[in-house]
Design an enzyme around this catalytic site. Sequence first.
Site, PDB file in Angstrom:
ATOM      1  N   SER A  66       9.662  -4.975  -5.713  1.00 29.68           N
ATOM      2  CA  SER A  66       9.243  -5.384  -4.200  1.00 29.68           C
ATOM      3  C   SER A  66       9.801  -6.780  -4.018  1.00 29.68           C
ATOM      4  O   SER A  66      10.933  -7.006  -3.939  1.00 29.68           O
ATOM      5  CB  SER A  66       7.526  -5.384  -4.413  1.00 29.68           C
ATOM      6  OG  SER A  66       7.340  -5.168  -2.874  1.00 29.68           O
ATOM      7  N   ASP A 210       8.067   1.316  -1.951  1.00 27.43           N
ATOM      8  CA  ASP A 210       7.682   0.117  -2.787  1.00 27.43           C
ATOM      9  C   ASP A 210       7.836   0.394  -4.389  1.00 27.43           C
ATOM     10  O   ASP A 210       7.290   1.323  -5.072  1.00 27.43           O
ATOM     11  CB  ASP A 210       6.525  -0.523  -2.628  1.00 27.43           C
ATOM     12  CG  ASP A 210       6.082  -1.846  -3.182  1.00 27.43           C
ATOM     13  OD1 ASP A 210       7.026  -2.196  -4.244  1.00 27.43           O
ATOM     14  OD2 ASP A 210       5.463  -2.534  -2.589  1.00 27.43           O
TER      15      ASP A 210
END
EC number: 3.1.1.-
Length: 394
Positions: A66, A210
């Site tokens: 991320s 993500d």
Amino acid sequence: MEENNSELQVQSPNKGNLITILSIDGGGIKGIIPGVMLAYLESQLQEQDGEDARLADYFDVIAGTSTGGLVTGMLTAPNENNRPLYAAKDLIPFYLEHSPKIFPQTRGPLAALMGTFKALQGPIYDGKYLHSLVQSKLGKTRLHDTLTNVVISSFDIKKLQPTIFSSYTGTKGSAMDALLSDICISTSAAPLFLPSHQFENQGEEFNLIDGGVAANNPTLIAIAEVTREVFKKSPDFFPIKPMDFGRFLVISLGTGDAKNEGQYDAKKAAKWGFVDWLSSNNSTPLLNAFYQANADMVDFHSCVVFQALHSQDNYLRIQDDTLTGELASMDKATENNLENLVKVGEELLNKPISRMNWETGVIEPVDNGGTNMEGLKRFAKLLSEERKLRRSNS
């Protein structure tokens, strides 16, 4: 006499004594916290080896998830001089400038309610600014172009399996050798907050979200990628043995959490429904619990392995579990909160080195371990010595 670019870049591990890994957690704007750690670490390397020293010159692998994946790309993508696109000291200004545009804030008493409503309708943020920013900064750079090996995690929602972009498997021309911009956008596509990302490369389609869904703390993934290369007797690692974990030197950087705040309890959660789990007290309890459990389990396993092999001093995990209120949010990109996150990072440097107790799972200060600042300074010296040893053996 100045070193040329090839001399600056990291040499193969088989030329030295250690395998060096840097790992950076996911956490949105809280990436500011590891950003402070990275700036200090790089400054210590520059004290050892000169102002042109960069983190990519010292680590065999830099892994990120991320926001940590975005930082990984920034630290390893080459500029026009084939040096890292960003120095570590540039990370904090980057977050301060761009976070409010990636996560534009609504104000007033209805802001939280509107955020929840948007999450029910689609992602809270459209991601357009982030996508444009990443694409403009990283351009046509592909995975194989990075200045050291990288490992960046994501999750394919069509295949329902993790997708790990690794320099070891993403060789030039392969399907995994994607644009670094696509990889960074994908690993940052946090559910509820930013849209999922679809792209094609070499005839293969990717449908990604993500990387925190797979590994919010990518430390073990990085170790596994290296272990596989050792097992395959890769020329860069031979004759290192597959179980020689004592050679790993690992720095793992967290983005902070709110463990000590006690904002939830079972009595309250027992009455929660769909909306409550998505938004309660200006946070997302479901995602907070998922990501933190994910990261802590990786830390637990890493602690067990390193302590079992009597090499616990080769593993440095820096994490702050005392965040409260907006500081614990991944998207409260107000000027005040961003500046406070910088202060959190600076204060974390002076906190004692801590380690997870493998019997209780509790993070505890290490006896006579010194501060995180002292730990990073010690690791900088080890990294510098390892780099010099490799160069002399080359």
